[in-house]
Design a protein around this motif. Sequence first.
Motif, PDB file in Angstrom:
ATOM      1  N   HIS A  38      16.371   8.634  82.625  1.00 36.31           N
ATOM      2  CA  HIS A  38      15.259   7.747  83.470  1.00 36.31           C
ATOM      3  C   HIS A  38      16.013   7.515  84.804  1.00 36.31           C
ATOM      4  CE1 HIS A  38      14.102   3.655  85.192  1.00 36.31           C
ATOM      5  NE2 HIS A  38      15.644   3.181  85.127  1.00 36.31           N
ATOM      6  N   LEU A  74      14.740  10.677  86.867  1.00 36.31           N
ATOM      7  CA  LEU A  74      13.522  10.908  87.154  1.00 36.31           C
ATOM      8  C   LEU A  74      13.019   9.649  87.891  1.00 36.31           C
ATOM      9  CD1 LEU A  74      11.812  11.920  83.788  1.00 36.31           C
ATOM     10  CD2 LEU A  74      11.698  13.151  85.892  1.00 36.31           C
ATOM     11  N   ASP A  75      13.292   8.659  87.706  1.00 38.21           N
ATOM     12  CA  ASP A  75      12.868   7.240  88.293  1.00 38.21           C
ATOM     13  C   ASP A  75      13.422   6.867  89.430  1.00 38.21           C
ATOM     14  OD1 ASP A  75      10.628   7.367  86.382  1.00 38.21           O
ATOM     15  OD2 ASP A  75      11.790   6.031  84.858  1.00 38.21           O
ATOM     16  N   GLN A 112      14.370  10.876  91.487  1.00 34.00           N
ATOM     17  CA  GLN A 112      13.323  11.812  91.568  1.00 34.00           C
ATOM     18  C   GLN A 112      13.821  13.369  91.383  1.00 34.00           C
ATOM     19  OE1 GLN A 112      13.367   9.323  94.280  1.00 34.00           O
ATOM     20  NE2 GLN A 112      12.630   8.000  92.602  1.00 34.00           N
ATOM     21  N   HIS A 137      17.285   0.304  93.221  1.00 30.99           N
ATOM     22  CA  HIS A 137      16.528   0.257  91.825  1.00 30.99           C
ATOM     23  C   HIS A 137      17.220  -0.620  90.995  1.00 30.99           C
ATOM     24  CE1 HIS A 137      14.078   2.074  88.869  1.00 30.99           C
ATOM     25  NE2 HIS A 137      15.026   1.729  88.111  1.00 30.99           N
TER      26      HIS A 137
END
Length: 168
Positions: free
Chosen positions: A97, A100-101, A104, A24
């Motif tokens: 962030h 969640l991103d 997950q 990421h």
Amino acid sequence: MISPELSSKIHDKICQCIAKARRHFQYQFQIPEVSYRLRGKAAGKALLLNNQIRLNPILLMENQQAFLDEVIPHEIAHLIAFHHFGRVKPHGKEWQHIMLDVFQVTPSTTHCFNIQSVQGKTFEYSCGCSTFTLTIRRHNKVLRKQASYSCKKCTKVLKYTGVECNQG
């Protein structure tokens, strides 16, 4: 106390989280050290400067899947937030962030585990309209005259009843 099989699962989950963060953020985050020496009611703790997570071995044994699904990502997210964003609010937007991103996982600041097995001795206090239990830490603060606690209903100062509640 922690079996090699469970330790291996913990290590694998940490590596999965770090791999997701690396993809990421396009940054080579280091695999943190793991310690099973956390005591008390906390499930885990991230030591930011040491790149280490501490896990509560008793709660881990009692809640293995929840640790893999929630606690490990929670603590790794603290380390990633610190190493990528610097000093930020512990459960702030950066941490959320990542939860969640990147992982997950729904961000939650506290766990909902049964803590009876790790709950320490408590002490009964009364105000006149109700009774309360205080932790040993708060009880000791009262004894050392470093703190006093009041009832929210009647506003009277809580007084020790002399009853110790041995739990755990």
